[in-house]
Design a protein around this motif. Sequence first.
Motif, PDB file in Angstrom:
ATOM      1  N   LEU A 183      -9.356   5.641  -1.033  1.00 36.07           N
ATOM      2  CA  LEU A 183      -8.353   4.838  -0.352  1.00 36.07           C
ATOM      3  C   LEU A 183      -8.077   3.546  -1.108  1.00 36.07           C
ATOM      4  CD1 LEU A 183      -9.630   5.159   3.337  1.00 36.07           C
ATOM      5  CD2 LEU A 183      -8.037   6.650   2.103  1.00 36.07           C
ATOM      6  N   THR A 184      -6.862   3.060  -0.992  1.00 30.37           N
ATOM      7  CA  THR A 184      -6.465   1.769  -1.537  1.00 30.37           C
ATOM      8  C   THR A 184      -6.232   0.835  -0.361  1.00 30.37           C
ATOM      9  OG1 THR A 184      -5.366   2.839  -3.406  1.00 30.37           O
ATOM     10  CG2 THR A 184      -4.741   0.557  -2.932  1.00 30.37           C
ATOM     11  N   ILE A 185      -6.859  -0.331  -0.396  1.00 30.71           N
ATOM     12  CA  ILE A 185      -6.713  -1.296   0.684  1.00 30.71           C
ATOM     13  C   ILE A 185      -5.671  -2.337   0.281  1.00 30.71           C
ATOM     14  CG2 ILE A 185      -7.885  -2.997   2.143  1.00 30.71           C
ATOM     15  CD1 ILE A 185      -8.747  -0.004   2.527  1.00 30.71           C
ATOM     16  N   LEU A 186      -4.645  -2.477   1.104  1.00 31.18           N
ATOM     17  CA  LEU A 186      -3.571  -3.439   0.870  1.00 31.18           C
ATOM     18  C   LEU A 186      -3.845  -4.705   1.676  1.00 31.18           C
ATOM     19  CD1 LEU A 186      -0.543  -0.993   1.363  1.00 31.18           C
ATOM     20  CD2 LEU A 186      -1.696  -1.584  -0.782  1.00 31.18           C
ATOM     21  N   THR A 187      -3.641  -5.847   1.056  1.00 26.49           N
ATOM     22  CA  THR A 187      -3.807  -7.112   1.775  1.00 26.49           C
ATOM     23  C   THR A 187      -2.467  -7.672   2.245  1.00 26.49           C
ATOM     24  OG1 THR A 187      -3.798  -8.296  -0.333  1.00 26.49           O
ATOM     25  CG2 THR A 187      -5.957  -7.730   0.605  1.00 26.49           C
ATOM     26  N   GLU A 188      -1.377  -7.059   1.783  1.00 24.59           N
ATOM     27  CA  GLU A 188      -0.043  -7.418   2.246  1.00 24.59           C
ATOM     28  C   GLU A 188       0.633  -6.169   2.778  1.00 24.59           C
ATOM     29  OE1 GLU A 188       2.483  -9.701  -0.350  1.00 24.59           O
ATOM     30  OE2 GLU A 188       0.753 -10.720  -1.226  1.00 24.59           O
ATOM     31  N   TYR A 189       1.291  -6.314   3.913  1.00 23.51           N
ATOM     32  CA  TYR A 189       2.003  -5.184   4.506  1.00 23.51           C
ATOM     33  C   TYR A 189       3.162  -4.806   3.589  1.00 23.51           C
ATOM     34  CZ  TYR A 189       3.600  -2.147   8.229  1.00 23.51           C
ATOM     35  OH  TYR A 189       3.936  -1.039   8.959  1.00 23.51           O
ATOM     36  N   PRO A 190       3.363  -3.499   3.329  1.00 21.79           N
ATOM     37  CA  PRO A 190       4.454  -3.091   2.421  1.00 21.79           C
ATOM     38  C   PRO A 190       5.815  -3.586   2.921  1.00 21.79           C
ATOM     39  CG  PRO A 190       3.012  -1.237   2.932  1.00 21.79           C
ATOM     40  CD  PRO A 190       2.593  -2.370   3.819  1.00 21.79           C
ATOM     41  N   LYS A 191       6.570  -4.188   2.016  1.00 17.29           N
ATOM     42  CA  LYS A 191       7.873  -4.757   2.379  1.00 17.29           C
ATOM     43  C   LYS A 191       8.813  -3.696   2.950  1.00 17.29           C
ATOM     44  CE  LYS A 191       7.800  -8.563  -0.978  1.00 17.29           C
ATOM     45  NZ  LYS A 191       6.840  -9.280  -0.227  1.00 17.29           N
ATOM     46  N   ASP A 192       8.737  -2.470   2.422  1.00 16.27           N
ATOM     47  CA  ASP A 192       9.601  -1.399   2.915  1.00 16.27           C
ATOM     48  C   ASP A 192       8.961  -0.623   4.066  1.00 16.27           C
ATOM     49  OD1 ASP A 192       7.609  -0.024   1.555  1.00 16.27           O
ATOM     50  OD2 ASP A 192       8.978   0.979   0.159  1.00 16.27           O
ATOM     51  N   SER A 193       7.780  -1.048   4.495  1.00 20.01           N
ATOM     52  CA  SER A 193       7.029  -0.420   5.598  1.00 20.01           C
ATOM     53  C   SER A 193       6.629   1.017   5.314  1.00 20.01           C
ATOM     54  CB  SER A 193       7.813  -0.480   6.913  1.00 20.01           C
ATOM     55  OG  SER A 193       8.061  -1.814   7.277  1.00 20.01           O
ATOM     56  N   VAL A 194       6.655   1.414   4.046  1.00 21.61           N
ATOM     57  CA  VAL A 194       6.289   2.779   3.678  1.00 21.61           C
ATOM     58  C   VAL A 194       4.915   2.766   3.018  1.00 21.61           C
ATOM     59  CG1 VAL A 194       6.932   4.782   2.273  1.00 21.61           C
ATOM     60  CG2 VAL A 194       8.710   3.437   3.415  1.00 21.61           C
ATOM     61  N   PHE A 234      -3.527  -0.763   5.189  1.00 20.21           N
ATOM     62  CA  PHE A 234      -3.331  -2.201   5.279  1.00 20.21           C
ATOM     63  C   PHE A 234      -4.505  -2.797   6.044  1.00 20.21           C
ATOM     64  CE2 PHE A 234      -1.629  -5.682   8.028  1.00 20.21           C
ATOM     65  CZ  PHE A 234      -1.499  -6.636   7.031  1.00 20.21           C
ATOM     66  N   PHE A 235      -5.102  -3.859   5.492  1.00 22.91           N
ATOM     67  CA  PHE A 235      -6.170  -4.580   6.181  1.00 22.91           C
ATOM     68  C   PHE A 235      -5.538  -5.727   6.940  1.00 22.91           C
ATOM     69  CE2 PHE A 235      -9.413  -8.034   6.170  1.00 22.91           C
ATOM     70  CZ  PHE A 235     -10.252  -7.456   7.115  1.00 22.91           C
ATOM     71  N   ASP A 236      -5.560  -5.625   8.262  1.00 28.50           N
ATOM     72  CA  ASP A 236      -4.997  -6.650   9.141  1.00 28.50           C
ATOM     73  C   ASP A 236      -6.056  -7.724   9.359  1.00 28.50           C
ATOM     74  OD1 ASP A 236      -3.845  -8.194  11.102  1.00 28.50           O
ATOM     75  OD2 ASP A 236      -3.478  -6.543  12.487  1.00 28.50           O
ATOM     76  N   THR A 237      -5.893  -8.860   8.693  1.00 31.34           N
ATOM     77  CA  THR A 237      -6.909  -9.915   8.752  1.00 31.34           C
ATOM     78  C   THR A 237      -7.054 -10.513  10.146  1.00 31.34           C
ATOM     79  OG1 THR A 237      -5.291 -11.550   8.005  1.00 31.34           O
ATOM     80  CG2 THR A 237      -6.705 -10.547   6.324  1.00 31.34           C
ATOM     81  N   SER A 238      -6.006 -10.452  10.955  1.00 31.02           N
ATOM     82  CA  SER A 238      -6.100 -11.039  12.297  1.00 31.02           C
ATOM     83  C   SER A 238      -6.967 -10.206  13.237  1.00 31.02           C
ATOM     84  CB  SER A 238      -4.711 -11.235  12.905  1.00 31.02           C
ATOM     85  OG  SER A 238      -4.070  -9.997  13.091  1.00 31.02           O
TER      86      SER A 238
END
Length: 177
Positions: free
Chosen positions: A47-58, A65-69
């Motif tokens: 798996l690849t962990i993203l720290t920013e939500y993809p701009k195109d939501s894809v 996506f790692f939701d820090t909140s």
Amino acid sequence: MKKILIASLISVVAIAMFSSCNKSKTYAQRLNEEKKIIERFVDQNGLTILTEYPKDSVFKEKEFFFDTSSGVYYNVVDSGNGRRIRGGEEFYIRFKGLKYLSSTDTISYSNIYSLQPEVLVYGNTSTYASVAWVAPLKNVGNRAKVKMIVPFNMGLASDQSAYKTAYYEEIDYRFEQ
């Protein structure tokens, strides 16, 4: 008599010392173990962990996506029909492929075919069986589907008390119409 008294006294002291040793893990130790469990799961599954939500939501299949909140990891499989949830609105959760990463339990749990889905009210935390289920709602709409890695402190009450990290293969969202 003196020897028996001394032996008894030593026994009482030894029992008191050993019984006072607390072998249970601290919360910090459990969090550290969980971090390692999640890292191992991520590595084993590529798996690849993203720290920013993809701009195109894809999302790609193995991007989470790692939701820090919330501390929750999720992959949006389907963003839904675009309609966003409103405060006070009921929404329904069905899930499948619930597995526990921190145990030897190999059973996969599901409520997909249950007569009753989980019912929550957006904004009313007292209705949330799992706080984690709410995390993706800021980015997805009605009829969305997500995969999710849930730390024990964000999971179901039974997961929190047993310190069990969960992975959901699919969570389906339906909003009140």
